[in-house]
Design a protein around this motif. Structure first.
Motif, PDB file in Angstrom:
ATOM      1  N   ASN A  10       0.779  -1.192  -0.041  1.00 36.22           N
ATOM      2  CA  ASN A  10       0.074  -0.009  -0.026  1.00 36.22           C
ATOM      3  C   ASN A  10       0.874   1.144   0.024  1.00 36.22           C
ATOM      4  O   ASN A  10       1.889   1.163   0.561  1.00 36.22           O
ATOM      5  N   PRO A  11       0.501   2.069  -0.595  1.00 33.67           N
ATOM      6  CA  PRO A  11       1.448   3.379  -0.746  1.00 33.67           C
ATOM      7  C   PRO A  11       1.387   4.122   0.673  1.00 33.67           C
ATOM      8  O   PRO A  11       0.373   3.834   1.845  1.00 33.67           O
ATOM      9  N   VAL A  12       2.420   4.581   1.159  1.00 33.94           N
ATOM     10  CA  VAL A  12       2.655   5.116   2.469  1.00 33.94           C
ATOM     11  C   VAL A  12       1.434   6.032   2.925  1.00 33.94           C
ATOM     12  O   VAL A  12       1.038   7.027   2.013  1.00 33.94           O
ATOM     13  N   GLY A  13       0.910   5.771   4.128  1.00 29.81           N
ATOM     14  CA  GLY A  13       0.005   6.586   4.879  1.00 29.81           C
ATOM     15  C   GLY A  13      -1.539   6.200   3.922  1.00 29.81           C
ATOM     16  O   GLY A  13      -2.618   6.787   4.406  1.00 29.81           O
ATOM     17  N   SER A  14      -1.473   5.381   3.346  1.00 27.57           N
ATOM     18  CA  SER A  14      -2.824   4.888   2.728  1.00 27.57           C
ATOM     19  C   SER A  14      -2.890   3.236   2.774  1.00 27.57           C
ATOM     20  O   SER A  14      -2.326   2.694   2.113  1.00 27.57           O
ATOM     21  N   SER A  15      -3.913   2.783   3.700  1.00 25.03           N
ATOM     22  CA  SER A  15      -4.182   1.330   3.650  1.00 25.03           C
ATOM     23  C   SER A  15      -5.453   1.162   2.894  1.00 25.03           C
ATOM     24  O   SER A  15      -6.406   1.282   3.504  1.00 25.03           O
TER      25      SER A  15
END
Length: 88
Positions: A10-15
């Motif tokens: 997942n992109p950083v800060g986004s689950s």
């Protein structure tokens, strides 16, 4: 282990993408197997591409897709490993 485990790609800060940790062992194995086999197939295709005639964007896309699929497969196998560790 929580019911849903965020995938590590997942992109950083986004689950956004999660694994259902309550899924059956066979279901997790089938999903991991599917992703790992897809990576194998992508890499086989890549091995057939001539280095002099390949588009760098194609190479980059195959590498990115391979990395994402392989990470998902590893995450799925990781859930199974966590389960096994809890048993022993």
């Amino acid at each position: 282990m929580s019911h849903y485990l965020a995938q590590t790609d997942n992109p950083v800060g986004s689950s956004v993408l999660f694994i259902d940790t309550n899924a059956s062992n066979p279901a997790l194995l089938v999903c991991a197997d599917q992703r790992i086999r897809a990576v194998k197939n992508l890499l086989q295709c890549l091995s057939l591409i001539s280095a002099s005639s390949s588009d760098p964007h194609v190479l980059s896309g195959v590498c990115e897709a391979s990395a994402l699929l392989l990470q998902e497969g590893c995450d799925l196998l990781g859930v199974l490993t966590l389960r096994e560790d809890k048993v022993h």
